[in-house]
Design a protein around this motif. Structure first.
Motif, PDB file in Angstrom:
ATOM      1  N   ALA A 178       0.852  -1.191   0.000  1.00 27.66           N
ATOM      2  CA  ALA A 178       0.000   0.000   0.000  1.00 27.66           C
ATOM      3  C   ALA A 178       0.883   1.234   0.000  1.00 27.66           C
ATOM      4  CB  ALA A 178      -0.913   0.008   1.233  1.00 27.66           C
ATOM      5  N   LEU A 179       0.296   2.370  -0.309  1.00 28.16           N
ATOM      6  CA  LEU A 179       0.989   3.642  -0.173  1.00 28.16           C
ATOM      7  C   LEU A 179       0.924   4.084   1.284  1.00 28.16           C
ATOM      8  CD1 LEU A 179      -0.403   5.349  -3.382  1.00 28.16           C
ATOM      9  CD2 LEU A 179       2.027   4.905  -2.926  1.00 28.16           C
ATOM     10  N   ARG A 180       2.032   4.578   1.809  1.00 26.52           N
ATOM     11  CA  ARG A 180       2.038   5.037   3.203  1.00 26.52           C
ATOM     12  C   ARG A 180       1.091   6.224   3.395  1.00 26.52           C
ATOM     13  NH1 ARG A 180       5.851   2.610   6.397  1.00 26.52           N
ATOM     14  NH2 ARG A 180       7.580   1.561   5.335  1.00 26.52           N
ATOM     15  N   LEU A 220      -3.110  -4.034  -1.244  1.00 27.79           N
ATOM     16  CA  LEU A 220      -3.269  -4.959  -2.357  1.00 27.79           C
ATOM     17  C   LEU A 220      -2.478  -6.231  -2.085  1.00 27.79           C
ATOM     18  CD1 LEU A 220      -2.889  -2.510  -5.378  1.00 27.79           C
ATOM     19  CD2 LEU A 220      -4.967  -3.144  -4.126  1.00 27.79           C
ATOM     20  N   ALA A 221      -3.096  -7.380  -2.343  1.00 28.10           N
ATOM     21  CA  ALA A 221      -2.420  -8.658  -2.169  1.00 28.10           C
ATOM     22  C   ALA A 221      -1.545  -8.941  -3.383  1.00 28.10           C
ATOM     23  CB  ALA A 221      -3.439  -9.778  -1.976  1.00 28.10           C
ATOM     24  N   TYR A 222      -0.381  -9.553  -3.137  1.00 34.04           N
ATOM     25  CA  TYR A 222       0.611  -9.773  -4.194  1.00 34.04           C
ATOM     26  C   TYR A 222       1.230 -11.151  -4.004  1.00 34.04           C
ATOM     27  CZ  TYR A 222       5.035  -9.035  -6.801  1.00 34.04           C
ATOM     28  OH  TYR A 222       6.104  -9.140  -7.651  1.00 34.04           O
ATOM     29  N   ALA A 223       1.408 -11.874  -5.110  1.00 31.87           N
ATOM     30  CA  ALA A 223       2.089 -13.170  -5.054  1.00 31.87           C
ATOM     31  C   ALA A 223       2.888 -13.355  -6.337  1.00 31.87           C
ATOM     32  CB  ALA A 223       1.100 -14.313  -4.880  1.00 31.87           C
ATOM     33  N   ALA A 224       4.206 -13.551  -6.204  1.00 36.77           N
ATOM     34  CA  ALA A 224       5.097 -13.692  -7.359  1.00 36.77           C
ATOM     35  C   ALA A 224       5.654 -15.101  -7.426  1.00 36.77           C
ATOM     36  CB  ALA A 224       6.242 -12.687  -7.276  1.00 36.77           C
ATOM     37  N   THR A 225       5.764 -15.629  -8.646  1.00 36.72           N
ATOM     38  CA  THR A 225       6.334 -16.942  -8.911  1.00 36.72           C
ATOM     39  C   THR A 225       7.504 -16.787  -9.872  1.00 36.72           C
ATOM     40  OG1 THR A 225       4.201 -18.043  -8.629  1.00 36.72           O
ATOM     41  CG2 THR A 225       5.894 -19.241  -9.858  1.00 36.72           C
ATOM     42  N   THR A 226       8.618 -17.430  -9.566  1.00 36.36           N
ATOM     43  CA  THR A 226       9.754 -17.435 -10.477  1.00 36.36           C
ATOM     44  C   THR A 226       9.585 -18.606 -11.433  1.00 36.36           C
ATOM     45  OG1 THR A 226      11.216 -16.407  -8.851  1.00 36.36           O
ATOM     46  CG2 THR A 226      12.263 -17.584 -10.663  1.00 36.36           C
ATOM     47  N   ASP A 227       9.452 -18.308 -12.710  1.00 35.69           N
ATOM     48  CA  ASP A 227       9.208 -19.339 -13.715  1.00 35.69           C
ATOM     49  C   ASP A 227      10.494 -20.023 -14.160  1.00 35.69           C
ATOM     50  OD1 ASP A 227       6.353 -18.846 -13.971  1.00 35.69           O
ATOM     51  OD2 ASP A 227       6.924 -16.958 -14.908  1.00 35.69           O
ATOM     52  N   ALA A 228      11.577 -19.262 -14.240  1.00 34.96           N
ATOM     53  CA  ALA A 228      12.868 -19.824 -14.663  1.00 34.96           C
ATOM     54  C   ALA A 228      13.954 -18.796 -14.381  1.00 34.96           C
ATOM     55  CB  ALA A 228      12.857 -20.171 -16.152  1.00 34.96           C
TER      56      ALA A 228
END
Length: 274
Positions: A177-179, A235-243
């Protein structure tokens, strides 16, 4: 110059004074660079509509692709946008950021009006259960240790490990989020927040090594605006490293509204020097 003032200045085109503190390493924070170019393109579209007497309504942003050409320091940058094509439903634009007569970033954006379609596929990635963001302590801003832009952006990590911790996995999740909440939450704020997280794979490094985004595309799945996203939203965030190989890593990430609605998919090519 506040964030709102920088975005408003970019919408008029020309020189924007980037405030001290909006840096990541030696360069201006990439999320801000993308937001400035988006604001410039939307400003150009509003000017075009005004010059033709058409209603000033910018269609929803569908995708934004940014190429980070070189680092830019805080201070004056020149932001310019161009409308490439106005179709019956889709408008294509491009923008550049220059500093000292050198291009430091470019962007292409597609804006698209709603179309009638028989195809409707719900998002394949439901929001992760990240718990209550208020129960997670945000990353502090520590001068000289954390990125300077942490003064303005709040990250609450839930999944994954800290950068450069020698982790065995390379995925990442949390809240952002923005502070200081803006008066209205717009597409520019989503762009800015989506790039706030450190590259997911750098947690696998067992010591500091530089890493940065080379290219970045954000695809908007749902419309964004003050009527659907609260100004103070986490905001919810989820990152995946593909390669990852040969000094380059490839990731994709999902961004959701607090109510679980998928807002955007973010894809990055990352350079890693370690």
């Amino acid at each position: 110059m506040s964030l709102t003032s920088m975005l408003e200045s970019a919408a008029h085109g020309g020189t924007v004074e980037v405030e001290e503190g909006w840096t990541q390493g030696r360069a201006i924070y990439g999320g801000l660079t993308g937001a400035l170019m988006l604001s410039a393109m939307k400003g150009k579209l509003r000017d075009l509509a005004g010059s033709t007497g058409s209603p000033v309504v910018v269609p929803p942003l569908r995708s934004l692709t940014v190429s980070f050409v070189g680092p830019a320091a805080t201070g004056p940058v020149d932001v310019e946008a161009e409308v490439l094509r106005v179709g019956s439903n889709v408008i294509q634009c491009q923008a550049t950021v220059r500093q000292s007569d050198a291009i430091v970033a470019t962007a292409l954006a597609a804006f698209g009006r709603h179309r009638e379609s028989s195809i409707s596929v719900p998002p394949a990635h439901p929001m992760l259960d990240l718990g209550d963001p208020a129960a997670v302590e945000p990353f502090p801003y520590i001068k000289g240790l954390t990125p300077e832009f942490y003064r303005f952006v709040e990250l609450r990590q839930v999944g994954g490990q800290m950068p450069f911790s020698g982790a065995e996995a390379a995925d990442l999740s949390g809240w952002t989020a923005l502070r200081e909440a803006p008066e209205r939450f717009e597409e520019e704020h989503l762009v800015l927040l989506t790039d706030a997280w450190p590259p997911a794979p750098i947690q696998m490094l067992d010591g500091f090594a530089p890493g940065s985004s080379l290219t970045w595309t954000i695809e908007l799945i749902a419309e964004v605006g003050p009527d659907v996203v609260p100004a103070d939203a986490n905001l919810a965030y989820a990152a995946t490293t593909d390669a990852a190989r040969g000094g380059y890593a490839h990731t994709h990430a999902m961004v959701w509204r607090p109510d679980g609605e998928l807002l955007a998919i973010s894809r990055q090519t990352i350079t890693i020097f370690g």
